[in-house]
Each structure stands twice: as structure tokens, then as C-alpha cells.
Design a protein around this motif. Sequence first.
Motif, PDB file in Angstrom:
ATOM      1  N   SER A 312       0.909  -1.060   0.228  1.00 42.93           N
ATOM      2  CA  SER A 312      -0.062  -0.030   0.277  1.00 42.93           C
ATOM      3  C   SER A 312       0.990   1.184   0.124  1.00 42.93           C
ATOM      4  N   SER A 313       0.380   2.360  -0.341  1.00 40.75           N
ATOM      5  CA  SER A 313       1.058   3.513  -0.562  1.00 40.75           C
ATOM      6  C   SER A 313       0.187   4.799  -0.437  1.00 40.75           C
ATOM      7  N   PHE A 314       0.466   5.814   0.142  1.00 36.34           N
ATOM      8  CA  PHE A 314      -0.111   7.032   0.341  1.00 36.34           C
ATOM      9  C   PHE A 314       0.762   8.255   0.012  1.00 36.34           C
ATOM     10  N   LYS A 315      -0.044   9.466   0.020  1.00 35.09           N
ATOM     11  CA  LYS A 315       0.599  10.657  -0.194  1.00 35.09           C
ATOM     12  C   LYS A 315       0.544  11.526   0.965  1.00 35.09           C
ATOM     13  N   VAL A 316       1.584  12.343   1.261  1.00 34.76           N
ATOM     14  CA  VAL A 316       1.575  13.329   2.090  1.00 34.76           C
ATOM     15  C   VAL A 316       2.268  14.645   1.551  1.00 34.76           C
ATOM     16  N   LYS A 317       1.575  15.581   1.353  1.00 29.59           N
ATOM     17  CA  LYS A 317       2.052  16.853   0.888  1.00 29.59           C
ATOM     18  C   LYS A 317       2.867  16.473  -0.681  1.00 29.59           C
ATOM     19  N   ARG A 318       2.042  15.833  -1.382  1.00 29.85           N
ATOM     20  CA  ARG A 318       2.856  15.368  -2.685  1.00 29.85           C
ATOM     21  C   ARG A 318       3.845  14.290  -2.593  1.00 29.85           C
ATOM     22  N   LYS A 319       4.115  13.810  -1.472  1.00 29.23           N
ATOM     23  CA  LYS A 319       5.144  13.105  -1.267  1.00 29.23           C
ATOM     24  C   LYS A 319       4.577  11.466  -0.980  1.00 29.23           C
ATOM     25  N   ASN A 389       1.566  14.093   9.447  1.00 32.87           N
ATOM     26  CA  ASN A 389       0.410  14.426   8.603  1.00 32.87           C
ATOM     27  C   ASN A 389       0.116  13.192   7.804  1.00 32.87           C
ATOM     28  N   SER A 390       0.788  12.112   7.954  1.00 35.47           N
ATOM     29  CA  SER A 390       0.544  11.037   6.982  1.00 35.47           C
ATOM     30  C   SER A 390      -0.960  10.356   7.296  1.00 35.47           C
ATOM     31  N   LYS A 391      -0.968   9.554   6.504  1.00 28.79           N
ATOM     32  CA  LYS A 391      -2.395   8.784   6.536  1.00 28.79           C
ATOM     33  C   LYS A 391      -2.162   7.417   7.019  1.00 28.79           C
ATOM     34  N   ILE A 392      -0.892   7.148   7.433  1.00 29.97           N
ATOM     35  CA  ILE A 392      -0.565   5.662   7.561  1.00 29.97           C
ATOM     36  C   ILE A 392      -1.207   5.264   8.892  1.00 29.97           C
ATOM     37  N   THR A 393      -1.576   6.036   9.927  1.00 26.34           N
ATOM     38  CA  THR A 393      -2.369   5.456  11.074  1.00 26.34           C
ATOM     39  C   THR A 393      -3.843   5.273  10.789  1.00 26.34           C
ATOM     40  N   GLU A 394      -4.330   5.998   9.885  1.00 27.91           N
ATOM     41  CA  GLU A 394      -5.819   6.049   9.463  1.00 27.91           C
ATOM     42  C   GLU A 394      -5.953   4.685   8.517  1.00 27.91           C
TER      43      GLU A 394
END
Length: 463
Positions: A312-319, A389-394
Amino acid sequence: MKGFFFFCLSFSLVLVSCKSIEPIAPDNFIVPYPPLNNASSTVTIPVELDLTNYVKTADKEVPRHFVGKNSQCEGISTSYEFNREDIKFTGSSNKVDYTVDGELKLKINYCPKCQTITNEDGACIIPRVYMSCGDKEPMRKFTLGYQTSVKVNSDYTLRTSTDLKSFKLKDPCEMTIANIDVTTDVEKEITKQLKGLEQEIDKQLKGIDIKAIAKDTWNVLQEPTLIPGYGYLTLSPTALGMSDLVFSKQKAKFNFCLDIAPSFTTEIPSVKKASLPSLSVVKEDKGLNFELDVIVSFDSLTSFIKSSMVGSSFKVKRKTISIDDIAVTGSVDNRIVLTTDISGAKKGRIYLLATPVLVDSLHVIKLTNVDFDIKTKSVLLKSAKWFFNSKITEMIEQKGTYDFQGMVNDIKNEINHSLTQQLTDEVQMDGAMNTIALKTLYYTNTHLVLRAQLDGKLKLIMK
């Protein structure tokens, strides 16, 4: 010179941003959890005894052919011969009824008056009257009825009482001399000879060794029962009661009622066997109730979380951040440690904490309250504050739902199989779980402990 300074500063920031995240792993800290509760249960053990052999033995001990006489000079003298057939019996309620059929022949003579002047044994001064019944003709049929009542003493012995209840000539002799009915005398003679039958039936029934049956059952139930893959169930009987005997045809039926304190251990327990107690008051059957600790290793939990998270991957501030690996590696208080390897805009390893919550109504374990470990937070504050601010916990909370229904079904099947087996040549255990409810979660360094409450039934069938 100023340009060179800004170049160095920018290069340093790049180096800092590219540096892998490598916080120190959290220390495992376990809160000890309480032992299993050995709640009291009451179970019923139905016992069924076939009385046929006991009655057959009594039948063999009493003669089948009888000859006797009652001679006197004055009055009625009798001589008789009779045969009896096999004892037939049937039980109902708390009594056993027996029927003995037979046939007889009877000779009677009657002297109204005797004198002893010429003969000290007496001589009839009036010609005797002779009669017979069943002699030189088919023998006359008769039937006797006996009945036995049985009670159980506190020391497991039986208290029996067998009595003759009826005597009937099926084809009675019409023999009345001087207005005297000899039928009563015939009955007295036959019942006197068959008195031994009453005593022999009592002797045989009293010989039923209830105590040996109880002792064998008591000892068997103190042995641990292996439930493969989970551990050992020990019933630990504490008291034994016995119901009254109930008879049905050739069977005697009763119940042993056991108070037990079931316990479950992962290792085979050392059992110090208790002696058979005296019979106690019979209690209502409440079924089999006990607690069971189901071990869910961190490896199996890791496999589930990996299948949900890795890739899985997610974006944080375009990262973009990808999860390359994740594993459950320990616990801190009442939270498990998720060791997570990441790559992308930031590479390295972070440690997350999560609280597993048991939702038995849905048969799931949910990962909640996911947060960064304090040492991981400290490193991120210095090198990647934006990562907070990442969404990893969510994402972990959304995907971290573990369905344990299959595991519960496996447990039920395994326990039911283990509770249905031949314990000895005479004792068959028949049990089944009705419900398995997971109540509480506990933690160790290597696994989760799911404490379950099991409710079911247990019977032992004695042959």
C-alpha cells in the motif's frame, strides 16, 4: 561566499531529508493478566445397567423342582410336587416385578378322627378320604408375582426389599373337604419353598457394585483431556451425587451428578487425584462451562496484517510513501508494536503502536488507537516532521480488522471431537460446545491471548 554558504545549507538539508529514519525499537512491557477462572459446573452422567445377568444368576441358585409333604394323623395331610420355570422380570418406575410360572400336582387325604391307643403314631378310626389334583392328569398351572423396591445408600450400596405379591392357580383344584378349602395350604407350601427366591434376588441386586462404577468414573474424569493444538482440559470433579434408580423393562437407569471445576492449560497438568467422596445432594445439570485461553501468535497476526498492508502507498504533501513490510513484534502495556518498513519520499523503519479491540458480536479484532511510538516521534520531529500528517495510522485502522470466525469454528470442532471419545471400555464421553464467546484480550511478548467463555454439555455413557 554567500552563495557557497547557501549551497552548503541546501546540501545539508538534502542530506537530512534523504537520511533513513532509524528510531530505537520500543521496549516490551507486559502487564500480567489474571489466571483462568475455574468456574463450577454441574454435569450429568447417565448410567444404564442391564439386570438380566443378575436375575439369571438368582434363577440358577434356586431349585426348579420341589417335592414335599405335610403328614398328620388327624386333619388334612398333603404331599406335593411342583416345578417352576424361568424368572421373568420387568421394571417400571422405582420397582422391579418378577413372574414365576409353574405346574404342580397335589395329593390330599383327610382323617376326621385319630386314636393313639393301638398306634403311637395315631390311627384314623374313620376311613380316610383321598383326593388328588394334577396327579395322573396334566399338572395344574400356577403363577407367582414378586416385587423388589430399591434405594441407594450414601455409601453407594443398594437397599433392596423383595416380597411375594401374588399367587394364582391358573386352573385351580376343586378340593374342599369338610368345608375346608385346601388352596390356602397349597399356596403356603409353594411360597414357603420359593422363599429362597426372594432372598436370592435381594442378594444379587445388592451385589451390583455401584461404588466401583462411581470410582472408575471419578478417576477417569480427573485425567486431562488433550485438545490438539490448544492444550489440556481438566474437569477436576469436586462432588458426586446420584439420583434414585428408575427401572424400565430389563434396565436400571440412574444419573451421577458431578460438580466439576474445569480448567484449561497449555501444558499437561500434574494432577493429584482425589478419593471418591460420599454421595452428596443431587444438583440440577447446569452444563459444562469453562474459560479457555486461545493463543494467537504474533506471526499469524503479522501474516494477516501483511496481506492487508504491504504494497500500500499514500501521499503526504505530494510525497509518496510505500509500506514495504510490517510485522507485530511485541507489546507495550496494552498496545501491540507494529514494526513498519517504508520507502519512497522517506525510507527507513518506524514503530507504531495499536490497541487491538475485541468485537465478539462481529467475530473480529480491530486495530484502533494507532499512533507513533514515542521514540519514533522523537526522530520524526528532527528529520521529517511532515510525516506526522501522513495517513498511515488511518489506513492501518481501516484495514486492520482481523476476522476470527474461522478460528472459533476450528476451536469448536476440535473441542467437540475431543469431548466425544471412548475413555475406557465401559465409559463413553459425549460432549459438545454450544457457544464460544471471546471475552478479553491480553498480551505477551510473542502472542495475543484471547480469553474465551465456553458453554456446552457433557455426558458420560456407562455400559
